[in-house]
Design a protein around this motif. Structure first.
Motif, mmCIF file in Angstrom:
data_model
loop_
_atom_site.group_PDB
_atom_site.id
_atom_site.type_symbol
_atom_site.label_atom_id
_atom_site.label_comp_id
_atom_site.label_asym_id
_atom_site.label_seq_id
_atom_site.Cartn_x
_atom_site.Cartn_y
_atom_site.Cartn_z
ATOM 1 N N GLY A 53 0.826 -1.210 0.000
ATOM 2 C CA GLY A 53 0.000 0.000 0.000
ATOM 3 C C GLY A 53 0.854 1.251 0.000
ATOM 4 O O GLY A 53 0.608 2.189 -0.751
ATOM 5 N N PHE A 54 1.904 1.240 0.821
ATOM 6 C CA PHE A 54 2.792 2.392 0.884
ATOM 7 C C PHE A 54 3.512 2.586 -0.441
ATOM 8 O O PHE A 54 3.616 3.705 -0.943
ATOM 9 C CB PHE A 54 3.803 2.214 2.018
ATOM 10 N N LEU A 55 4.009 1.488 -1.023
ATOM 11 C CA LEU A 55 4.728 1.600 -2.299
ATOM 12 C C LEU A 55 3.843 2.243 -3.357
ATOM 13 O O LEU A 55 4.256 3.171 -4.054
ATOM 14 C CB LEU A 55 5.211 0.232 -2.789
ATOM 15 N N ARG A 56 2.587 1.759 -3.436
ATOM 16 C CA ARG A 56 1.695 2.304 -4.461
ATOM 17 C C ARG A 56 1.397 3.775 -4.191
ATOM 18 O O ARG A 56 1.100 4.525 -5.110
ATOM 19 C CB ARG A 56 0.407 1.490 -4.544
ATOM 20 N N SER A 57 1.486 4.196 -2.918
ATOM 21 C CA SER A 57 1.198 5.594 -2.623
ATOM 22 C C SER A 57 2.371 6.507 -2.955
ATOM 23 O O SER A 57 2.199 7.698 -3.120
ATOM 24 C CB SER A 57 0.795 5.764 -1.156
ATOM 25 N N VAL A 58 3.596 5.959 -3.067
ATOM 26 C CA VAL A 58 4.733 6.836 -3.389
ATOM 27 C C VAL A 58 5.260 6.639 -4.793
ATOM 28 O O VAL A 58 5.994 7.491 -5.296
ATOM 29 C CB VAL A 58 5.928 6.642 -2.407
ATOM 30 N N SER A 59 4.918 5.531 -5.444
ATOM 31 C CA SER A 59 5.590 5.252 -6.704
ATOM 32 C C SER A 59 4.766 4.319 -7.565
ATOM 33 O O SER A 59 3.981 3.523 -7.064
ATOM 34 C CB SER A 59 6.957 4.628 -6.412
ATOM 35 N N ARG A 60 4.974 4.403 -8.857
ATOM 36 C CA ARG A 60 4.302 3.495 -9.787
ATOM 37 C C ARG A 60 5.234 2.344 -10.168
ATOM 38 O O ARG A 60 4.940 1.567 -11.058
ATOM 39 C CB ARG A 60 3.911 4.250 -11.067
#
Lengths: 289, 246
Positions: free
Chosen positions: A170-177
């Motif tokens: 979830g965090f990854l998707r919120s900072v990066s594609r």
């Protein structure tokens, strides 16, 4: 004495030196890939894709004989097709990805064996299934080295999203594609290593040099960086020791390498510092704080 | 009032079923808003929409002056794989992502920032601990340290105080108050209504559709809460396409 046991086989015979170089390069790239396979819960996916490489390589063999590039290209293409197709089927239907991969790889294996048998002898078939680590020619050696180099650089490039996608998607998707791209790139590196492993260890054992060192590392480290180093080291150790055992005992080399890796794994399950069974039996007195 | 976020007839959901239905309204820049509602009310879904993890089924979210990746996001703790072998330091350092991207090196100054963030949440000395060995409260402290490093104008917290003891809640709430004092826009999904009344000036009561939105005292009335509780939770498998114009 020790010289005869460890150094002489490699000093005296060129095919042993080539085998050594090949297995070391293979272990360096495959170990880290295996660690990520394990942590992404994709161990079986690796196995499935290893078998999926076979019919592609076999078609290359059918078209142009024992030609490295035809077989490698065929293997790469087949590996990718199966990876993508299994992903698509699991997304489009109720079937889970592991189930659809199991269906794919068993069919691939059968298909590959049939294709190889159409043109080649039983010896060829044996080479396809168990590899030819003692007969690596220059081209193959260069390819394995190149694949290992690409793997290590590639993993360095996608390391952050790959790790973060496992821990905290979830965090990854919120900072990066980058998560999706990293996953595809990882699958590509997996196939590249399977093609290397296919030449050295054959389609049935290729995944062993990835997964066994990785699960070994799990028993010695709590941190992914350390785990990667241990996996590469364990794979290299299995390579060298397996070659020596096969030389002295006359055992087939590929299976000997995998057996050593398996023995190291078994010992780690028992004595590994992180959750090893023996340590669990004798945990020692609890600490004060 | 300048608007930080505006929802235009926003519908978010899964498989065409709405979890947040026709939401209209704005979040003021620098406001501190609690998003309240029963389980399944769409709080998490709304936050995922705000940070761009899921795409709207209809309508849109206007982000004034920030990109989705500039919003700091605290996911629910259940979404994190705590068995993964990564240590506290690395996990917190991921908060530098926006500045460092995929390849940027972590220099001496960055290491000091990470240390400072760990100190601010009371986790100094935990750097090399595997995340699987942390307690629930320590885990949440670690995630707040990561939020501190993100240094974002907009901060979205999904159930930050769930299953957390009073001391940890108070410490983390103090950080939230600091962010509010620094004029950052903060949205938090919460279940503890007393805490909301005590510390959050604004509240949005959500039950798939917005029930009430505004000053906390006017939103969290017994009638509104009862109304929210009665709104159905389950998806209707036979549901027709929504007739309200998008």
């Amino acid at each position: 004495m020790l010289y005869d046991l460890i150094i002489a086989p490699f000093a005296d015979f060129e095919f042993m030196r080539r085998a050594l170089a090949g297995t070391l390069a293979l272990a360096l790239g495959a170990g880290p890939i295996g660690v990520f396979l394990m942590l992404r819960r994709m161990s079986l996916v690796g196995d499935a894709m290893a078998h999926a490489v076979l019919p592609g390589a076999a078609i290359g063999f059918l078209i142009s004989g024992l030609n490295l590039f035809a077989m490698a290209a065929g293997g790469l293409i087949a590996g990718f097709i199966v990876a993508v197709a299994a992903g698509l089927i699991s997304r489009a239907t109720q079937l889970k990805e592991d189930a659809s991969l199991a269906a794919f790889f068993i069919v691939s294996l059968a298909l590959g064996v049939v294709i190889v048998s159409m043109k080649g002898s039983n010896i060829d078939l044996l080479h396809f299934l168990f590899g030819t680590v003692l007969a690596l020619d220059n081209q193959t050696l260069v390819m394995i080295g190149l694949n290992a180099t690409v793997t290590l650089f590639g993993l360095a490039l996608i390391y952050r999203p790959l790790v973060l996608e496992c821990v905290d998607p979830g965090f990854l998707r919120s900072v990066s594609r980058a998560g999706g791209v990293a996953h595809i790139a990882f699958l590509a590196l997996l196939v590249v290593n399977l093609v290397s492993g296919f030449h050295a260890l054959g389609t049935l054992l290729a995944v062993g040099i990835m997964i066994l060192p990785a699960v070994t590392a799990r028993f010695w480290a709590r941190d992914i960086t350390t785990m990667i180093v241990i996996a590469a080291a364990a794979g290299s150790f299995a390579g060298v020791t397996g070659l020596l055992i096969s030389y002295h005992a006359g055992a087939p080399s590929g299976p000997a390498i995998i057996l050593v890796a398996g023995a190291v794994y078994a010992l780690s399950v028992l004595f590994g510092r992180v959750d090893g069974l023996v340590w669990q039996m004798f945990p020692g007195r609890h600490l004060e704080a | 009032m300048t608007e930080q976020l505006r929802f235009h007839n926003l519908t978010l959901g899964y498989d065409r079923h709405p979890a947040v239905h026709h939401l209209n309204g704005a979040i003021a820049s620098g406001s501190l808003t609690a998003v309240v509602g029963p389980n399944g009310a769409g709080k998490s879904t709304l936050f995922k929409g705000v940070v761009g993890v899921i795409k709207p089924l209809a309508g849109r979210i206007e982000l004034n002056g920030v990109r989705p990746q500039d919003i700091a996001y605290l996911p629910q703790i259940a979404d994190i794989d705590r068995t993964f072998p990564v240590n506290v330091y690395d996990m917190v350092a991921m908060g530098l992502w926006r500045r460092k991207g995929l390849f940027g090196g972590i220099g001496r100054k960055d290491r000091d920032t990470v240390e400072a963030a760990l100190a601010a949440v009371g986790l100094t000395g935990f750097e090399q601990r595997a995340i699987g060995t942390l307690s629930g409260g320590q885990m949440q402290r670690m995630l707040f340290a990561r939020l501190l490093l993100q240094d974002a104008r907009v901060i979205v917290l999904d159930e930050p105080f769930n299953a957390i003891d009073a001391k940890t809640s108070a410490d983390l709430l103090a950080l939230v108050r600091t962010w509010h004092a620094e004029q950052r826009t903060v949205l938090a999904a919460l279940h503890d209504l007393d805490l909301v009344k005590a510390h959050f000036p604004d509240a949005l009561l959500l039950a798939r559709e917005p029930v009430a939105w505004g000053a906390t005292a006017t939103v969290l009335t017994p009638e509104n809460i009862l109304k929210a509780r009665h709104m159905c939770e389950a998806f209707d498998e036979q549901a027709e396409a929504c007739a309200v114009a998008a």
